[in-house]
Design a protein around this motif. Structure first.
Motif: not given
Length: 118
Positions: A47-60
C-alpha cells in the motif's frame, strides 16, 4: 522456538465468551484481527509503495473520460513538451513516494511491537 514457550493461537472460538464478559464487539474483533499483525506487514508495504502509482494509473482513466486531473495534465505536458510541468509532476511523485515510505515505516511500528524507532 519451543512449542511450550509460544503463546496459544486463538482460533476465534473464544470471541463470544469475551463479548459476554463485557468487552465490546468491535474491540474484540480488532484484537482478534491484530493478534498476528506481523502478517499484515507485506500488505502495508504494498500500500505504501502504490501511493505514487496512483498518478500514473490515472493517466489512462483521465484521458479516456476527459477528466481534468494530474494524469491528464501530465499527458498534455508530454504532448506539448512542457518541461516545467513535467518537472513539477516528478517532484510531486517523489514527495508522494517519500510520504508512502514514511507512512509504511510508521505503520510497521504500530503493527509489530518488536519494531521501535529510537
Amino acid at each position: 522456538y519451543s512449542t511450550t514457550t509460544e503463546p496459544p493461537i486463538s482460533t476465534g472460538n473464544d470471541a463470544p465468551s469475551r463479548v459476554t464478559i463485557g468487552m465490546r464487539l468491535l474491540r474484540t474483533a480488532w484484537r482478534m484481527m491484530t493478534t498476528n499483525s506481523v502478517s499484515l506487514i507485506p500488505i502495508v508495504t504494498l500500500l505504501g509503495a502504490s501511493l505514487p502509482v496512483l498518478i500514473g494509473g490515472s493517466v489512462v482513466v483521465e484521458y479516456i473520460f476527459q477528466i481534468d486531473g494530474m494524469g491528464l495534465l501530465g499527458w498534455n505536458a508530454v504532448v506539448q513538451r512542457d518541461y516545467g510541468v513535467l518537472l513539477g509532476l516528478n517532484i510531486i511523485a517523489a514527495v508522494l513516494t517519500m510520504v508512502g515510505v514514511l507512512l509504511t515505516d510508521l505503520f510497521y511500528a504500530v503493527l509489530d511491537p518488536r519494531i521501535s524507532y529510537k
